[in-house]
Design a protein around this motif. Structure first.
Motif, PDB file in Angstrom:
ATOM      1  N   PRO A 145     -11.120  -0.975   5.792  1.00 50.90           N
ATOM      2  CA  PRO A 145      -9.771  -0.604   5.581  1.00 50.90           C
ATOM      3  C   PRO A 145      -8.803  -1.327   6.551  1.00 50.90           C
ATOM      4  N   ALA A 146      -9.035  -1.895   7.677  1.00 55.92           N
ATOM      5  CA  ALA A 146      -8.365  -2.305   8.507  1.00 55.92           C
ATOM      6  C   ALA A 146      -7.791  -3.722   7.989  1.00 55.92           C
ATOM      7  N   VAL A 147      -8.833  -4.380   7.145  1.00 49.91           N
ATOM      8  CA  VAL A 147      -8.597  -5.618   6.380  1.00 49.91           C
ATOM      9  C   VAL A 147      -7.709  -5.381   5.311  1.00 49.91           C
ATOM     10  N   GLY A 148      -7.965  -4.221   4.422  1.00 52.68           N
ATOM     11  CA  GLY A 148      -7.328  -4.267   3.159  1.00 52.68           C
ATOM     12  C   GLY A 148      -7.949  -4.867   1.947  1.00 52.68           C
ATOM     13  N   PRO A 149      -7.364  -4.749   0.749  1.00 55.19           N
ATOM     14  CA  PRO A 149      -8.085  -5.345  -0.324  1.00 55.19           C
ATOM     15  C   PRO A 149      -8.003  -6.695  -0.249  1.00 55.19           C
ATOM     16  N   TYR A 150      -8.979  -7.549  -1.603  1.00 61.26           N
ATOM     17  CA  TYR A 150      -9.002  -8.652  -1.415  1.00 61.26           C
ATOM     18  C   TYR A 150      -7.645  -9.309  -2.015  1.00 61.26           C
ATOM     19  N   VAL A 151      -6.902  -8.379  -2.740  1.00 60.44           N
ATOM     20  CA  VAL A 151      -5.633  -8.960  -3.409  1.00 60.44           C
ATOM     21  C   VAL A 151      -4.630  -9.094  -2.266  1.00 60.44           C
ATOM     22  N   ARG A 152      -4.691  -8.368  -1.227  1.00 53.43           N
ATOM     23  CA  ARG A 152      -3.744  -8.656  -0.086  1.00 53.43           C
ATOM     24  C   ARG A 152      -3.947  -9.927   0.651  1.00 53.43           C
ATOM     25  N   LEU A 153      -5.014 -10.380   0.891  1.00 48.47           N
ATOM     26  CA  LEU A 153      -5.498 -11.479   1.207  1.00 48.47           C
ATOM     27  C   LEU A 153      -5.080 -12.797   0.423  1.00 48.47           C
ATOM     28  N   ARG A 154      -5.354 -12.463  -0.742  1.00 50.92           N
ATOM     29  CA  ARG A 154      -4.802 -13.565  -1.801  1.00 50.92           C
ATOM     30  C   ARG A 154      -3.297 -13.667  -1.610  1.00 50.92           C
ATOM     31  N   ALA A 155      -2.478 -12.647  -1.608  1.00 54.57           N
ATOM     32  CA  ALA A 155      -1.237 -12.524  -1.454  1.00 54.57           C
ATOM     33  C   ALA A 155      -0.792 -13.390  -0.182  1.00 54.57           C
ATOM     34  N   ASP A 156      -1.574 -13.098   0.767  1.00 51.17           N
ATOM     35  CA  ASP A 156      -1.124 -13.674   2.340  1.00 51.17           C
ATOM     36  C   ASP A 156      -1.138 -15.154   2.170  1.00 51.17           C
ATOM     37  N   LEU A 157      -2.347 -15.742   1.713  1.00 52.71           N
ATOM     38  CA  LEU A 157      -2.663 -17.029   1.420  1.00 52.71           C
ATOM     39  C   LEU A 157      -1.637 -17.767   0.711  1.00 52.71           C
ATOM     40  N   LEU A 158      -0.964 -17.048  -0.396  1.00 52.94           N
ATOM     41  CA  LEU A 158      -0.196 -17.717  -1.195  1.00 52.94           C
ATOM     42  C   LEU A 158       1.313 -17.943  -0.612  1.00 52.94           C
TER      43      LEU A 158
END
Length: 992
Positions: free
Chosen positions: A450-463
């Protein structure tokens, strides 16, 4: 491979076509055309045109590295001579007997030709020479070369040749010097060899092949005798003369060997790629043997340094690594050497190959160019290293400090990246890069945390990170697209604040996209930024409850939009709105203890003061910011602040203070990733400070470092602009070969070859290179490049002024080459472009130079054409005066009067020349204590003194003129201008 050229319909057309073909560089096109012209000549049933065509064809074969066909053509010529000797005038007869040597050299280069046949040919040569009553020194020269090639004792053969008096059919002085020097070098006497080579290496003796051939042989002896700097100079000039030339493949091989043995393996790999055509185009087995041996020396060295898997250029049709190409080259090279040794009955060629391959490196590193390449860089695909270190005292680039160890686990790495990103810390980039690698790996599984959040958020960070990088490279359209995609993913991930920030960044990036046509760009940009600011304010107001770090960034974007608008418009009414937004940002950041945004606000305020013209206030703000950063941080902002302060000091004309700030900025920057602190700009600004301080060599070093830093940051346009400035500075400093080598390296960059770099920027690089070629006295190559550039720039409808400039320079080079018809056509195109975008000074200079060259080269026959050019130059001077144009150099009117004087002097119209020079003196006016016009005035006096004292034979009047001028210049302190006049006066007195 037939050409598209029409077949000659008469012998005159044939001879003209032969002359045209003779101007082409050696290679397939010239050879095929020569073959077609022989076919055409055979249809005329006249021996002389056929003789000329056969001579041209043999030359194409000989210098195009096709020795098998040269003897066949010569056999036809010899038959014609035996059957129709009267068809050969003295010049053709000389050519025929000269080319016995060409055939001897061609036969030596073919291992399938038996040794007995070689000796028979030399016997034929001797018999023919004796029968024709010709001296035998050329024959003995060929006999010596055969003995050296076979590996026999050359003592007697050398003496029989070298002790004989030269004849009109002897090899030229330069070629004979080469053979004598090689005789000493083969005996191990480097010093004596270099002593013999001196006239050729100094350019005092030259020919079509020299000094390029001698240079390639002399490189290693120069290094072995401690003359590495001289070897460097000759490598740059000599390699340029032989690159990609199948007829000089052996020379290319020796340059590759030189690179391998002096710590320049990376440059060697680049030169190998530039000469990949030689693997398939060299038809001479002997040249190919020498080339492949040099290639193997290089590849052995590279593989020995642990780079056997490095991709390299090789034979067409497959991909090669260093190891695989080395194996291929070794097999072919050994096979060729064995064939020659079998033919010759010795082991000389295998022994010589082994000797070259067994040589140990002579130097750890010899800096050859301003763009040194390391094998590690090539292996990484970057092909970039820090630029060469030049003279000066600026600090050498320090390796950036390594980022703190990154967390090993993905969850910790994600959290660390977001934490650093909130702070604006440069190490966030390294975290995102590592995460991008993890995500791209097959089988990646996103942590269920939960601290990391979903994969879609990481994709957004990288974009979002990728978008920020694109914006830094000025790829604003890409940035907009990426930010929009990131915003959508943030929405999907339930991160509305991040989505707003991504959309805000996209708004600003969209406003920075340049207008497609470039018309009214500043106004359009200012309007777009006004709209972007309104959109940012709206986004901010419509999204309450934002985290402080996000709100701080929104306020920073708002202030930045207005700051960019001020930069685009220069409108003083735009200053106050920027300062108001900066005040909002600073207050918010102080209230929430966001040190990075406090610094950002102060940096924007200092920049706004600078844009408004208040440089002292900008310095005061920069000083306050520097003090705050020292106490509160963030430390990574210090290099940018010092860079700004340095630029402000340059604006205040305090180059010493600027130098100190920028040097300190670079020292501080070494602690951070280069892209985070804009290291490239710091080096570029330091280069400007060095120029103001009179340190051009140090400035050159900083420019090349700036360019390499920009390349590493993927800012290719900025990098190539910096390189262009470095090349121009090289040219200004007289470092012509450095300039050409730098530009050659740039123009073979994959992005340039693929057309991914702005075509105008590439044209600028080519223009500087053409000027450098001209300065280096390579008129043919310079003219060819200018002609090409002029043709291309004719299509620049948005920039006729540049075409006028290029066409004008093209006209001058064509005239210098004696091609006055083509020069006139180029000048006409320059005048047409000038009518659309005036270039008064360049056109005046061009027309005056055309007039001078016509008069100088054509004498009285060229007077009418010269005067026509001067009449056009007078019209341009009238137009310039009416337009209020102020030339950078001499007055157009005085320069025109002087040229009238010079032109008339060249054609023997001395009274008219003197009258024109008197007019020029009146226009220039008497010199004063300032140096501005003293040089022009003194030159007019000097030429008037020559015309009056020498050609009009009135030495007394000339001496009166000269003595008065010498006294005046001496009284004014113009020593340099005085000396030529005093020298001329002394000469006139001696001759009286």
């Amino acid at each position: 491979m037939p050409t598209d050229a029409p077949h000659p319909r008469s012998t005159d057309e044939l001879l003209h076509a032969l002359q045209e073909n003779h101007r082409r560089p050696y290679g397939r096109t010239r050879t095929v055309t020569a073959e077609e012209l022989v076919d055409a000549a055979e249809r005329f049933d006249e021996p002389v045109p056929l003789i000329h065509a056969l001579l041209e064809l043999q030359e194409a074969y000989t210098y195009g590295s096709d020795p098998r066909k040269s003897p066949v053509v010569f056999a036809r010529l010899l038959t014609l001579f035996d059957e129709q000797p009267d068809a050969f005038d003295e010049r053709l007869r000389h050519q025929l007997f000269w080319r016995f040597k060409w055939v001897a050299n061609a036969l030596i280069a073919l291992p399938e030709i038996p040794l007995t046949s070689l000796r028979q040919w030399l016997g034929e040569m001797r018999d023919r020479y004796e029968k024709a009553g010709l001296g035998l020194q050329p024959y003995y020269g060929q006999a010596y070369q055969l003995a050296a090639h076979v590996g026999e004792d050359t003592t007697l053969a050398y003496e029989l040749w070298a002790a004989r008096r030269r004849t009109p059919l002897s090899d030229c002085e330069a070629c004979e010097i080469r053979e004598r020097a090689l005789h000493r070098a083969d005996a191990g006497d480097d010093e004596r060899a270099l002593e013999i080579w001196a006239p050729v290496l100094a350019g005092k003796e030259s020919c079509q092949e020299e000094p390029a051939r001698s240079v390639s042989y002399a490189l290693l002896p120069l290094v072995r005798t401690g003359r590495a700097d001289r070897a460097r100079e000759l490598h740059l000039a000599g390699y340029r003369a032989c690159r990609r030339n199948a007829g000089m493949a052996g020379e290319v091989g020796r340059h590759l060997e030189f690179c391998a043995l002096t710590g320049n393996e990376g440059r060697g790999v680049e030169l190998l790629a530039e000469n990949r055509n030689l693997f398939d185009e060299v038809d001479s087995p002997l040249d190919l043997l020498h080339f492949l041996t040099g290639v193997e020396v290089l590849l052995s060295r590279v593989e020995g340094l642990g780079h056997g898997e490095l991709p390299v250029a090789g034979y067409a049709g497959r991909a090669w690594t260093v190891a695989s190409l080395r194996a291929e080259v070794r097999e072919r090279g050994e096979g060729l050497a064995a064939r020659f040794d079998t033919r010759n009955g010795t082991t000389l060629h295998s022994d010589h190959r082994r000797e070259r391959l067994d040589r140990a490196p002579l130097l750890d590193a010899l800096e050859l160019t301003l763009r040194s390449r390391g094998l590690d860089d090539l292996a990484e695909g970057a092909s970039r290293t820090d630029a060469a270190t030049g003279s000066g005292t600026a600090p050498a680039p320090t390796a950036p400090r390594t980022a703190e160890a990154l967390p090993e686990s993905v969850p910790e790495l994600i959290l660390r990246a977001r934490e650093l990103d909130e702070l604006g810390h440069p190490d966030a980039r390294a975290c995102w890069a590592r995460l991008r690698t993890f995500v791209a790996a097959p089988g990646y599984t996103h942590p269920d945390d939960p601290a990391v959040g979903p994969y879609v958020r990481l994709r957004a960070d990288l974009l979002s990170d990728e978008a920020n990088r694109a914006a830094e490279r000025d790829e604003f359209a890409v940035a907009v697209e990426l930010q929009e995609e990131a915003a959508g993913l943030y929405d999907e991930a339930g991160a509305p604040g991040d989505a707003v920030l991504a959309r805000a960044c996209g708004l600003l990036a969209a406003a920075e996209i340049p207008a497609e046509d470039g018309v009214g760009e500043a106004g359009a940009m200012a309007d777009a930024l006004t709209g972007a600011h309104a959109g940012l304010v709206r986004l901010h107001e419509e999204t309450p409850g934002l985290a402080p770090y996000i709100e701080g960034r929104l306020l920073r974007l708002r202030a930045s939009a207005l700051g960019l608008r001020l930069q685009a418009s220069g409108d003083q009414e735009h200053v106050a709105p920027v300062l108001a937004e900066v005040e909002l940002l600073e207050s918010f950041a102080l209230r929430h203890s966001i040190d990075g945004q406090v610094s950002g606000a102060m940096l924007l305020r200092a920049g706004t003061y600078a844009l408004s013209g208040d440089l002292p206030a900008a310095v005061t703000e920069a000083d306050a910011l520097r003090e705050r950063l020292t106490e509160h941080g963030p430390a990574w902002h210090l290099p940018r602040v010092l860079g700004l302060r340095g630029r402000l000091q340059l604006g205040l004309r305090d180059a010493s203070a600027a130098y100190a700030d920028l040097t300190e900025g670079l020292r501080q920057a070494a602690a951070w990733p280069a892209e985070a602190v804009d290291t490239g700009r710091l080096h570029g600004d330091l280069a400007e400070a060095c120029m103001h301080l009179g340190r051009p060599d140090e400035a050159l070093t900083q420019l090349t470092r700036s360019a390499e830093a920009e390349l590493r940051a993927e800012k290719r346009t900025d990098a190539f602009c910096a390189y262009s400035n470095a090349a121009q500075l090289c040219l200004d400093l007289g470092r012509i070969e450095d300039c050409i080598a730098l530009l050659d390296s740039l123009l073979t960059e994959p992005d340039v070859v693929a057309g991914k770099v702005d075509d105008r920027l590439v044209a600028q690089l080519r223009l500087v290179r053409a000027r450098a070629l001209h300065a280096g006295e390579d008129l043919k190559a310079a003219t060819a490049e200018f002609v090409t550039l002029a043709a291309e720039s004719a299509g620049w409808e948005d920039d006729p002024g540049s075409h006028a400039m290029i066409a004008a320079e093209t006209a001058m080079l064509l005239a210098e080459s004696g091609e006055f018809e083509r020069a006139g056509e180029a000048a006409g195109r320059a005048l047409a472009a000038h009518a659309l975008a005036p270039r008064y000074e360049q056109l005046s200079n061009c027309l005056r130079e055309l007039a001078r060259l016509r008069a100088q080269q054509q004498g009285p026959d060229g007077l009418d054409g010269a005067l026509a050019h001067l009449a056009t130059a007078e019209r341009i001077a009238d137009e310039a005066r009416a337009a209020g144009f102020e030339p950078v150099g001499r007055s157009l009117e005085s320069a025109l009067a002087y040229e009238h004087g010079r032109v008339n002097a060249y054609v023997g119209q001395y009274d008219d020349a003197l009258a024109a020079l008197e007019k020029a003196l009146a226009l220039v006016g008497e010199p004063g204590p300032e140096t501005g016009g003293a040089g022009e005035w003194a030159e007019c006096v000097r030429l008037a003194g020559i015309v009056e004292g020498v050609y009009l034979e009135r030495p007394a009047a000339a001496l009166t003129r000269l003595d008065a001028a010498v006294d005046r210049l001496a009284a004014l302190g113009h020593t340099d201008e005085r000396e030529p006049l005093a020298s001329l006066a002394a000469q006139l007195r001696d001759e009286a």
